[in-house]
Enzyme design. Sequence first.
Site, PDB file in Angstrom:
ATOM      1  CD  GLU A   1      -4.330   1.435  -3.135  1.00 38.73           C
ATOM      2  OE1 GLU A   1      -5.518   1.630  -2.976  1.00 38.73           O
ATOM      3  OE2 GLU A   1      -3.482   1.648  -2.258  1.00 38.73           O
TER       4      GLU A   1
ATOM      5  CB  CYS B   1     -13.462  -6.630  11.942  1.00 35.89           C
ATOM      6  SG  CYS B   1     -14.791  -7.326  10.940  1.00 35.89           S
TER       7      CYS B   1
ATOM      8  CB  CYS C   1     -12.749  -6.848   7.819  1.00 35.18           C
ATOM      9  SG  CYS C   1     -11.868  -8.081   8.807  1.00 35.18           S
TER      10      CYS C   1
ATOM     11  CG  ASP D   1      -1.104   2.793   7.076  1.00 34.81           C
ATOM     12  OD1 ASP D   1      -1.830   3.445   6.308  1.00 34.81           O
ATOM     13  OD2 ASP D   1      -0.551   3.279   8.067  1.00 34.81           O
TER      14      ASP D   1
ATOM     15  CG  ASP E   1      -1.826   1.198   1.284  1.00 30.99           C
ATOM     16  OD1 ASP E   1      -2.602   1.373   0.327  1.00 30.99           O
ATOM     17  OD2 ASP E   1      -1.764   1.963   2.255  1.00 30.99           O
TER      18      ASP E   1
HETATM   19 ZN   LIG Z   1     -13.681  -9.038   9.945  1.00 24.60          ZN
END
Ligand SMILES: [Zn+2]
Length: 241
Positions: A114, A185, A166, A195, A30
């Site tokens: 990315e 999450c 997630c 990140d 990333d």
């Molecule tokens: Zn999750």
Amino acid sequence: MDSAGRYFASFVVQAQASALPAAQPVVGIDLGLTHFAVLSDGRKITSPRFLRRAAKKLRRAQRSLSRKEKGSRNREKARVRVARAHARVADARREFHHQLSTALIREHQAVAAEDLAVSGLARTRLAKSVHDAGWSAFTGMLAYKARLYGRTFHRIGRFEPTSQVCSACGVKDGPKPLHVRTWQCPSCGAWLDRDINAAVNVAQAAGLAVTACGAQVSPGPHVPAQRSEAGTHPKPRQEAA
Ligand SMILES: [Zn+2]
């Protein structure tokens, strides 16, 4: 000769493409502004000291130039100093990109990064940081080194909202403000580092099997936190570089 008064000689060599020995399977990258790159294995990479030092020297040279009287001999000397400092920053940045891209290609069979809409970003006020970061030069190096050494390189378009999903269970729980660096999450209870979560999602978007084993923030309690613990946050992993 360039504007910094440096001479260059160039020559062409023929090199054989040669596969490197097998390595760690995959890594997602990333690219960002707070860190130059965050890897799906949890490493966070900032620009090296020699690059930051060169950039600082450049700023000092530019300030000195702006104070010199127009048309003076001292101004001409200061102009050359600025050009030299510019060239040194560019060289240091290229060196950093080469070191990092070679290490990533050497250590992994497949690399996914990315593909930021750099030209779009460059029109915004982020422009300076974007140009400074030089992402496209860096991903270009990853691409050709992957070809040269028998590795795979994937570019991931920014179609995936990498911070909204997630990376452990795939549930999309919506955007989070930028100051939110870690969260839990709501679906699977995994603690996620913004990140690293993004880097894992980048690798997964490339169709590469990657889990953030040990890379994410250590798991929080699966039962609802006690009242006294409700305000505590997990410590994010420290920078590797
Ligand atoms: Zn999750």
